[in-house]
Motif scaffolding. Structure first.
Motif, PDB file in Angstrom:
ATOM      1  N   MET A  79      21.891  34.012  43.956  1.00 20.89           N
ATOM      2  CA  MET A  79      23.270  33.984  43.470  1.00 20.89           C
ATOM      3  C   MET A  79      24.013  32.784  44.065  1.00 20.89           C
ATOM      4  O   MET A  79      23.828  32.425  45.226  1.00 20.89           O
ATOM      5  CB  MET A  79      23.999  35.269  43.874  1.00 20.89           C
ATOM      6  CG  MET A  79      23.406  36.534  43.238  1.00 20.89           C
ATOM      7  SD  MET A  79      24.203  38.033  43.808  1.00 20.89           S
ATOM      8  CE  MET A  79      25.830  37.829  43.137  1.00 20.89           C
ATOM      9  N   SER A  80      24.871  32.197  43.289  1.00 18.67           N
ATOM     10  CA  SER A  80      25.617  31.042  43.730  1.00 18.67           C
ATOM     11  C   SER A  80      26.777  31.436  44.643  1.00 18.67           C
ATOM     12  O   SER A  80      27.152  32.610  44.728  1.00 18.67           O
ATOM     13  CB  SER A  80      26.162  30.280  42.517  1.00 18.67           C
ATOM     14  OG  SER A  80      27.127  31.076  41.838  1.00 18.67           O
ATOM     15  N   GLU A  81      27.325  30.452  45.326  1.00 25.70           N
ATOM     16  CA  GLU A  81      28.467  30.715  46.202  1.00 25.70           C
ATOM     17  C   GLU A  81      29.659  31.230  45.394  1.00 25.70           C
ATOM     18  O   GLU A  81      30.425  32.067  45.875  1.00 25.70           O
ATOM     19  CB  GLU A  81      28.845  29.433  46.935  1.00 25.70           C
ATOM     20  CG  GLU A  81      27.806  28.973  47.944  1.00 25.70           C
ATOM     21  CD  GLU A  81      28.253  27.740  48.693  1.00 25.70           C
ATOM     22  OE1 GLU A  81      29.399  27.286  48.444  1.00 25.70           O
ATOM     23  OE2 GLU A  81      27.494  27.246  49.542  1.00 25.70           O
ATOM     24  N   TRP A  82      29.797  30.732  44.192  1.00 23.74           N
ATOM     25  CA  TRP A  82      30.899  31.183  43.332  1.00 23.74           C
ATOM     26  C   TRP A  82      30.767  32.666  42.999  1.00 23.74           C
ATOM     27  O   TRP A  82      31.747  33.402  42.989  1.00 23.74           O
ATOM     28  CB  TRP A  82      30.924  30.353  42.057  1.00 23.74           C
ATOM     29  CG  TRP A  82      31.971  30.797  41.078  1.00 23.74           C
ATOM     30  CD1 TRP A  82      31.774  31.444  39.905  1.00 23.74           C
ATOM     31  CD2 TRP A  82      33.383  30.641  41.208  1.00 23.74           C
ATOM     32  NE1 TRP A  82      32.966  31.716  39.281  1.00 23.74           N
ATOM     33  CE2 TRP A  82      33.969  31.216  40.068  1.00 23.74           C
ATOM     34  CE3 TRP A  82      34.192  30.067  42.201  1.00 23.74           C
ATOM     35  CZ2 TRP A  82      35.359  31.232  39.879  1.00 23.74           C
ATOM     36  CZ3 TRP A  82      35.556  30.090  42.002  1.00 23.74           C
ATOM     37  CH2 TRP A  82      36.138  30.661  40.861  1.00 23.74           C
ATOM     38  N   THR A  83      29.548  33.102  42.738  1.00 23.31           N
ATOM     39  CA  THR A  83      29.305  34.514  42.438  1.00 23.31           C
ATOM     40  C   THR A  83      29.631  35.384  43.642  1.00 23.31           C
ATOM     41  O   THR A  83      30.255  36.433  43.522  1.00 23.31           O
ATOM     42  CB  THR A  83      27.838  34.732  42.031  1.00 23.31           C
ATOM     43  OG1 THR A  83      27.546  33.919  40.894  1.00 23.31           O
ATOM     44  CG2 THR A  83      27.587  36.196  41.687  1.00 23.31           C
ATOM     45  N   TYR A  84      29.188  34.955  44.834  1.00 22.60           N
ATOM     46  CA  TYR A  84      29.495  35.703  46.056  1.00 22.60           C
ATOM     47  C   TYR A  84      31.007  35.801  46.274  1.00 22.60           C
ATOM     48  O   TYR A  84      31.520  36.844  46.691  1.00 22.60           O
ATOM     49  CB  TYR A  84      28.845  35.033  47.266  1.00 22.60           C
ATOM     50  CG  TYR A  84      27.385  35.338  47.433  1.00 22.60           C
ATOM     51  CD1 TYR A  84      26.951  36.639  47.690  1.00 22.60           C
ATOM     52  CD2 TYR A  84      26.435  34.328  47.340  1.00 22.60           C
ATOM     53  CE1 TYR A  84      25.611  36.932  47.839  1.00 22.60           C
ATOM     54  CE2 TYR A  84      25.082  34.613  47.487  1.00 22.60           C
ATOM     55  CZ  TYR A  84      24.668  35.909  47.742  1.00 22.60           C
ATOM     56  OH  TYR A  84      23.344  36.192  47.891  1.00 22.60           O
ATOM     57  N   ALA A 127      33.243  39.203  46.453  1.00 21.50           N
ATOM     58  CA  ALA A 127      34.061  39.478  47.639  1.00 21.50           C
ATOM     59  C   ALA A 127      35.516  39.724  47.258  1.00 21.50           C
ATOM     60  O   ALA A 127      36.165  40.652  47.777  1.00 21.50           O
ATOM     61  CB  ALA A 127      33.960  38.316  48.620  1.00 21.50           C
ATOM     62  N   VAL A 128      36.037  38.911  46.343  1.00 21.15           N
ATOM     63  CA  VAL A 128      37.415  39.076  45.905  1.00 21.15           C
ATOM     64  C   VAL A 128      37.591  40.408  45.175  1.00 21.15           C
ATOM     65  O   VAL A 128      38.573  41.135  45.389  1.00 21.15           O
ATOM     66  CB  VAL A 128      37.841  37.911  44.996  1.00 21.15           C
ATOM     67  CG1 VAL A 128      39.194  38.196  44.363  1.00 21.15           C
ATOM     68  CG2 VAL A 128      37.894  36.616  45.785  1.00 21.15           C
ATOM     69  N   PHE A 149      37.607  43.199  47.692  1.00 23.70           N
ATOM     70  CA  PHE A 149      38.860  43.209  48.435  1.00 23.70           C
ATOM     71  C   PHE A 149      39.983  43.823  47.600  1.00 23.70           C
ATOM     72  O   PHE A 149      40.771  44.642  48.092  1.00 23.70           O
ATOM     73  CB  PHE A 149      39.231  41.787  48.852  1.00 23.70           C
ATOM     74  CG  PHE A 149      40.563  41.689  49.531  1.00 23.70           C
ATOM     75  CD1 PHE A 149      40.721  42.090  50.850  1.00 23.70           C
ATOM     76  CD2 PHE A 149      41.673  41.197  48.849  1.00 23.70           C
ATOM     77  CE1 PHE A 149      41.959  42.004  51.477  1.00 23.70           C
ATOM     78  CE2 PHE A 149      42.912  41.111  49.471  1.00 23.70           C
ATOM     79  CZ  PHE A 149      43.050  41.512  50.787  1.00 23.70           C
ATOM     80  N   VAL A 150      40.065  43.437  46.333  1.00 24.62           N
ATOM     81  CA  VAL A 150      41.105  43.969  45.447  1.00 24.62           C
ATOM     82  C   VAL A 150      40.929  45.469  45.238  1.00 24.62           C
ATOM     83  O   VAL A 150      41.901  46.239  45.242  1.00 24.62           O
ATOM     84  CB  VAL A 150      41.082  43.236  44.087  1.00 24.62           C
ATOM     85  CG1 VAL A 150      42.009  43.928  43.096  1.00 24.62           C
ATOM     86  CG2 VAL A 150      41.474  41.775  44.263  1.00 24.62           C
ATOM     87  N   THR A 151      39.668  45.917  45.091  1.00 24.75           N
ATOM     88  CA  THR A 151      39.385  47.341  44.917  1.00 24.75           C
ATOM     89  C   THR A 151      39.835  48.141  46.135  1.00 24.75           C
ATOM     90  O   THR A 151      40.466  49.200  46.017  1.00 24.75           O
ATOM     91  CB  THR A 151      37.883  47.573  44.676  1.00 24.75           C
ATOM     92  OG1 THR A 151      37.476  46.867  43.492  1.00 24.75           O
ATOM     93  CG2 THR A 151      37.589  49.048  44.505  1.00 24.75           C
ATOM     94  N   ILE A 152      39.494  47.636  47.318  1.00 20.84           N
ATOM     95  CA  ILE A 152      39.900  48.316  48.557  1.00 20.84           C
ATOM     96  C   ILE A 152      41.418  48.355  48.675  1.00 20.84           C
ATOM     97  O   ILE A 152      42.006  49.362  49.077  1.00 20.84           O
ATOM     98  CB  ILE A 152      39.283  47.616  49.779  1.00 20.84           C
ATOM     99  CG1 ILE A 152      37.761  47.765  49.763  1.00 20.84           C
ATOM    100  CG2 ILE A 152      39.862  48.178  51.075  1.00 20.84           C
ATOM    101  CD1 ILE A 152      37.054  46.997  50.865  1.00 20.84           C
TER     102      ILE A 152
END
Length: 304
Positions: free
Chosen positions: A1-6, A10-11, A14-17
């Motif tokens: 997976m690319s850094e953009w996918t990671y 992650a975002v 974070f939004v879900t939490i």
């Protein structure tokens, strides 16, 4: 997976939490719980109900059914046993909707609809002193949070002040869940099915006692092993019946959902006309609480 996918994952996490935390806070996760002794949140009440023996989780089904018939009405649950001390199948509750309060008249057409669906009608008086608190009723999760957060506080409050408070009531309005336990005239809050259950329990204990006596006489010449079996059988029977009695007694100085609750005779447990001041009530109840009567934890709750 690319850094953009990671980064996207992650975002999103974070939004879900963040949304979940906001939902819990809105539901009452950190709401103040102020418990007091004083006037009840409701007056004289007439309500429709169905009685249920079993896990308090099943009470939610009755509340949902009652709400489907009269969605504009406040729902109510009355819990007679402490689920921490009484086995789930033996816990008793009554749940339904409030059809009138104070001097208001019930809607007869709506009342007939409830009765057609198997609901019964019961009333209890306005009492002068109760242990009470409230909790936000904003989401479905508010109910679970209220049960988990309120009843431990109620338990400590009642125990610390040596009060005799039972059964436990939960009243669901549009914005608040009111928790209360009467300090007087408790017997008036027990629906007929509970009284009948108490009568059956008393009769069964008498039958068990008679059987023990007659069994001991008829087997007096049998081996000692047989006598031990008879004794063990009697103790098992007593344990089953006393489990509920202790829960009801302990309920007076514990919890509920709710809720502690019962078992001395309902005659002893009814404090009709006890309109003493809170100070006197506390003084008297400190004596009674040594052998308190039923007490609920409550609702839909109180159960793990």
């Amino acid at each position: 997976m690319s850094e953009w996918t990671y980064l996207c994952v992650a975002v999103s996490l974070f939004v879900t939490i963040l949304l979940l935390a906001g939902y819990l806070l809105y539901s009452g996760l950190l709401s103040d719980i102020v418990i007091s002794t004083g006037s009840p949140p409701i007056k004289k009440v007439t309500f429709v109900y169905k009685f249920k023996e079993g896990s308090y989780k099943k009470c939610a089904e009755l509340l949902k059914e009652a709400n489907s018939i009269g969605p504009a009405l406040s729902c109510i649950g009355i819990f007679y046993d402490d689920p921490k001390k009484v086995p789930g199948p033996q816990c008793r509750c009554a749940a339904g909707s409030i059809v009138s309060e104070g001097e208001d008249k019930a809607d007869m057409e709506l009342l007939k609809r409830y009765e057609t669906s198997g609901f019964k009608v019961f009333s209890f008086p306005e009492v002068t002193h109760v242990v009470t608190t409230s909790f936000p009723h904003r989401t479905i999760f508010s109910i679970l949070l209220g049960v988990k957060r309120v009843y431990p506080r109620l338990e400590c409050y009642i125990k610390d002040r040596k009060l005799c408070a039972h059964p436990f009531l939960e009243i669901y309005s549009d914005r608040l869940i009111h928790f209360m336990a009467p300090l007087a005239r408790q017997g008036d809050f027990y629906v007929p099915e509970v009284r009948l259950a108490e009568r059956r329990l008393s009769e069964q204990e008498e039958l068990d006692s008679d059987s023990e006596i007659s069994g001991a006489d008829s087997n007096s010449e049998y081996s000692s092993g047989t006598e031990i079996l008879l004794s063990d059988s009697r103790e098992t029977s007593l344990a089953a019946s006393s489990a509920r009695s202790e829960s009801v007694r302990d309920r007076g100085d514990a919890n509920p959902r709710g809720g502690t609750s019962k078992e001395r005779s309902l005659t002893e447990m009814s404090w009709e006309g006890n309109d003493q001041e809170p100070e006197q009530l506390n003084k008297d109840s400190s004596q009674v609480s040594r052998d308190p009567v039923p007490h609920l934890l409550g609702v839909v709750g109180g159960e793990e």
